[in-house]
Design an enzyme around this catalytic site. Structure first.
Site, short mmCIF file in Angstrom:
data_model
loop_
_atom_site.label_atom_id
_atom_site.label_comp_id
_atom_site.label_asym_id
_atom_site.label_seq_id
_atom_site.Cartn_x
_atom_site.Cartn_y
_atom_site.Cartn_z
N HIS A 1 -2.48 -37.46 12.05
CA HIS A 1 -1.05 -37.96 12.42
C HIS A 1 -0.02 -36.91 13.00
CE1 HIS A 1 -2.24 -41.72 9.98
NE2 HIS A 1 -2.83 -40.93 9.35
N GLU B 1 -4.75 -11.09 14.03
CA GLU B 1 -4.30 -9.44 13.78
C GLU B 1 -5.74 -8.89 14.20
OE1 GLU B 1 -1.26 -8.32 11.06
OE2 GLU B 1 -2.94 -7.55 10.10
N GLU C 1 10.12 -5.65 4.21
CA GLU C 1 10.31 -6.92 3.60
C GLU C 1 9.87 -6.88 2.09
OE1 GLU C 1 8.46 -7.72 7.71
OE2 GLU C 1 8.10 -6.42 6.26
N LYS D 1 0.77 -1.19 -0.16
CA LYS D 1 -0.08 0.11 0.01
C LYS D 1 0.90 1.12 -0.01
CE LYS D 1 -3.84 -0.02 2.36
NZ LYS D 1 -4.78 0.31 3.58
N LYS E 1 8.54 -3.61 13.65
CA LYS E 1 9.23 -2.86 12.57
C LYS E 1 9.90 -2.09 12.90
CE LYS E 1 5.11 -4.24 9.31
NZ LYS E 1 3.91 -3.59 8.52
N GLY F 1 -5.33 -4.76 5.07
CA GLY F 1 -4.62 -5.71 4.38
C GLY F 1 -4.98 -7.06 4.40
N ARG F 2 -5.53 -7.43 5.67
CA ARG F 2 -6.08 -9.00 5.65
C ARG F 2 -7.36 -9.08 4.96
NH1 ARG F 2 -5.42 -5.85 10.11
NH2 ARG F 2 -7.32 -5.89 11.65
#
Length: 546
Positions: free
Chosen positions: A382, A351, A211, A205, A510, A265-266
């Site tokens: 398992h 979040e 990152e 954005k 951050k 964002g999510r």
């Protein structure tokens, strides 16, 4: 004591939890023979059986009273009206507008955003079709064979999950996703790619995400080293709001697809962040994905009470967290296609609702989101299902089961379905010591050997689960499923009186990372003694190379 925990309905629910502690799920089925039919709800072909939850009619009635007391209907109305429900940032949370496919006005600050959303959608869908059809080519005139989406968080998890879930529908260029600042992910992705046939989508954005931009500049160097500086404009596009930074990178303004500050964002895969999805499976199927989500939005906005699927799921989650004191929530999709669904839901849930103060900044005296985790069945059986069946904690499970296979191995689909249904039954029913003893005796075990073996084979049962059936994993039903869990998360936030749409906790790490980078570069930085000592050690060459 807070107003919520001091309320009469909260105390009612505490009393119900104490009452039901002495009652086993098996007994509830005996008392209520039609329980499976009565404790279910369906919407858009998604069928929820919650009869294996430790609830009864009085509990459900109290939960719905709790929702009314907390102003659920008013908060839902505010959400769909585009009001600034994200009050700490002064923003709406209007991801529903991203999947509005008709002319229904949806307003933010008085402005109808639907035409704006549609215009951007038309642009990035047209771009996607141009890439798919070979009209958009690389700098050398080659068609695009590989698309690499570079983002992180919601700019990665959503598109990555959808492209994997809908792989049978993805008939466009191959999709790749890079999120981790660990260069191994980008390096491994680039191996075998032809730069002349590779397109990068940089999704950030602000176009400053640490990152994402580290990976973006590394990808740029890789491309420029092989095709030259002039190739950047044909091999990079951006999803961002920062036009200046995008153009400085070398991406033309026409090749930037914007989204807005009222898109978290999510919740962003429905926006231009989903351009990688549209390239992979085409604009028509992307719109089908939106259509499923929009249909769930309408169901959530207009359906009242027990027939509202997201409301039901949200209230059950509150019940398990706050009254049955379950520490985690497990998500077990019985579909290899949905392998990334738990990871997407983790960000969505934790979040959004991982908060310890209410909307007024007052410390909470009740729990908010539990840890959400999981993996696909049957693999998970398992791995961690041992703990689910016999561990000291009770961890509710959401089983998500698509019924139709998208492959020809139909016998294996039958086995998959059988395992899913059997696990829910086993968690509920358990196995008592008498049954175990009888089984072992029939196998010839006797005396002290029998006595020693029995405790290890006892299952307490009475462990709650939901089973959510869906017809198949296709664009429409996947869109509905994702919107269902988005609204489930919102329901919980309303009960807990927290802001589900900010994420200040993500920012602290951050900020500190920038100081640590400066310290690693030999600059003076304000650090705590432990971190300063670690920086000194890695700077000496232990595990770190300048």
């Amino acid at each position: 004591m807070s107003e919520l925990t001091n309320s009469a309905v909260w105390h009612e629910l505490v009393g119900h939890a104490e009452r039901l502690c002495a009652t086993n799920l098996n007994e509830l089925f005996q008392q209520q023979p039609e329980r499976a039919e009565e404790l279910s709800v369906e919407a858009l072909d998604l069928f929820l059986d919650f009869s294996k939850q430790r609830v009864d009619s009085p509990v459900l009635a109290s939960l719905h009273r709790l929702a009314r007391q907390c102003g659920f209907e008013q908060w839902r109305e505010r959400l769909f009206a585009g009001e600034a429900v994200n009050h700490t940032e002064g923003r709406a949370a209007y991801h529903m507008a991203l999947r509005c496919l008709d002319d229904t006005p949806m307003r933010v600050d008085g402005d109808n955003v639907v035409p704006l959303v549609a215009a951007v959608r038309d642009r990035f869908c047209a771009f996607a079709e141009a890439v798919r059809g070979g009209q958009w080519t690389g700098a050398s005139g080659d068609v695009i064979r590989d698309v690499v989406n570079i983002g992180i968080g919601g700019s990665d998890l959503g598109p990555r999950m959808v492209c994997q879930a809908l792989a049978p529908y993805c008939d466009g260029p191959r999709s790749h996703f890079v999120a981790n600042v660990d260069g191994a992910e980008l390096s491994d992705t680039l191996v075998g790619l032809d730069p002349a046939q590779t397109l990068f989508i940089i999704t950030s954005k602000t176009f400053t995400t640490q990152e994402t931009m580290a990976n973006a500049h590394a990808a740029r160097r890789w491309l420029v080293g092989r095709l030259g500086e002039a190739a950047v404009a044909r091999h990079f596009v951006a999803v961002s709001t920062n036009a200046d930074a995008v153009q400085s990178f070398g991406i033309a303004a026409d090749n930037m697809f914007e989204f807005w500050d009222w898109v978290g964002g999510r919740y962003s895969l429905w926006s231009a962040v989903g351009v990688s999805i549209a390239v992979a499976m085409g604009a028509e199927r992307f719109v089908e994905l939106l259509s499923g989500a929009q249909a769930m939005d309408r169901h959530f906005a207009t359906t009242e009470g027990a027939d509202n699927l997201p409301l039901t799921l949200g209230l059950l989650a509150v019940w398990n967290t706050n009254f049955l004191n379950c520490p985690t929530q497990v998500l077990a999709p019985y579909s290899q296609r949905l392998q990334r669904f738990p990871a997407w839901a983790q960000q969505l849930e934790m979040e959004s609702n991982g908060k310890s103060v209410d909307r007024d900044g007052v410390a909470l005296d009740y729990r908010t989101t539990p840890v959400l985790w999981g993996d696909v069945g049957t693999n998970a059986q398992h791995a961690y299902f041992q703990m689910l069946h016999q561990g000291t904690d009770v961890n509710p499970v959401d089983f998500v089961l698509p019924l139709a296979a998208d492959h020809e191995l139909h016998e294996q689909q039958k086995l998959l379905i059988a395992n899913c249904l059997a696990q829910g039954a086993a968690l509920m029913r358990g196995k008592d010591a008498d049954t175990v003893r009888a089984e072992l005796s029939a196998q010839g075990l006797r005396g002290t050997e029998l006595d020693a073996a029995v405790p290890h084979r006892v299952f307490s049962g009475n462990r709650p689960s939901n089973t959510l059936l869906m017809p198949r994993v296709d664009p429409f039903h996947l869109g509905a499923l994702l919107a269902l869990y988005e609204h489930r998360t919102f329901v919980q936030s309303v009960i807990w009186n927290i802001n589900a749409f900010d994420q200040w906790g993500v920012e602290l790490g951050k900020q500190l990372a920038k100081s640590v980078v400066s310290a690693l570069d030999g600059e003076v930085a304000e650090l705590d003694p432990s971190t300063r000592a670690l920086v000194a050690r890695v700077s000496e060459g232990v595990g770190f190379q300048r």
